[in-house]
Design an enzyme around this catalytic site. Sequence first.
Site, PDB file in Angstrom:
ATOM      1  N   GLU A  79      10.356 -10.668  10.777  1.00 50.28           N
ATOM      2  CA  GLU A  79      11.743 -10.123  10.328  1.00 50.28           C
ATOM      3  C   GLU A  79      11.423  -9.413   8.937  1.00 50.28           C
ATOM      4  O   GLU A  79      10.593 -10.222   8.026  1.00 50.28           O
ATOM      5  CB  GLU A  79      12.926 -11.064  10.092  1.00 50.28           C
TER       6      GLU A  79
ATOM      7  N   PHE B  46       9.213  -3.938  -4.848  1.00 47.53           N
ATOM      8  CA  PHE B  46       8.119  -4.875  -4.571  1.00 47.53           C
ATOM      9  C   PHE B  46       8.384  -5.541  -3.212  1.00 47.53           C
ATOM     10  O   PHE B  46       9.439  -5.392  -2.654  1.00 47.53           O
ATOM     11  CB  PHE B  46       8.084  -5.979  -5.543  1.00 47.53           C
TER      12      PHE B  46
ATOM     13  N   ASP C 253      12.409 -15.221  13.151  1.00 43.51           N
ATOM     14  CA  ASP C 253      12.179 -14.980  11.649  1.00 43.51           C
ATOM     15  C   ASP C 253      11.150 -15.976  11.098  1.00 43.51           C
ATOM     16  O   ASP C 253      10.900 -16.313   9.979  1.00 43.51           O
ATOM     17  CB  ASP C 253      13.323 -14.865  10.779  1.00 43.51           C
TER      18      ASP C 253
ATOM     19  N   GLY D 233       0.716  -1.259   0.015  1.00 47.14           N
ATOM     20  CA  GLY D 233       0.009   0.097   0.039  1.00 47.14           C
ATOM     21  C   GLY D 233       1.090   1.176  -0.041  1.00 47.14           C
ATOM     22  O   GLY D 233       0.426   2.243  -0.670  1.00 47.14           O
TER      23      GLY D 233
END
Length: 221
Positions: free
Chosen positions: A136, A41, A69, A25
């Site tokens: 992460e 991206f 993570d 967004g």
Amino acid sequence: MTMDWEQFLDPYIQAVGELKIKLRGIRKQFRKQNRHSPIEFVTGRVKSVASIEEKIALRVENLAQDMQDIAGLRVMVQFVDDVDEVLALLRHRSDMTIVSERDYIRNRKHSGYRSYHVIISYPVDTIDGRKEILAEIQIRTLAMNFWATIEHSLNYKYQGNFPEEIKLRLENTARMAYELDEEMRKIRDDIRDAQLLFDPINRTLKDSVGNSDDTDEDLFG
């Protein structure tokens, strides 16, 4: 007692989905204003059960705290300077808290690996109440990502014991990736201007109907 992995991982899956939407967004807002987006991206993944169990075998005591993570996002940027812009955006958000940062760009690893790692605490609302989880976020340029993805794949093949020839070539390509980022940095402003002039209407239109980064990757180092 057997671990209910689906129940354990559900909040992480939810967090990755929400964070991808929020980060994408940000990119759309920049592009709709015909401004350069520091975010090129975004991809994301939740660590597989097999990978988690490997870490548990290494005596991880508190899974949710020690393995930071389990939920992973990767933000790709075009230019090295965009990394700092993304960091500024993350630091000013009220929907997440930065727990720690590791700068492997200015302090790259001996292997040649470069990336910026941010550990965040992120609240997930579930039917049983709010749950704070760790995630992460890796921020890196396209050149950094190309090198890291190749190195990650080779590491699986050789289990870290690279033949000398491959080790030397990885070192050379790490240097070349660094030099590419530095050269692109020098002409960043010209590239940005050219991209905004090139086809801003179609770039915005593509964002409104979907983008190629809807396909996520699992190669997180």
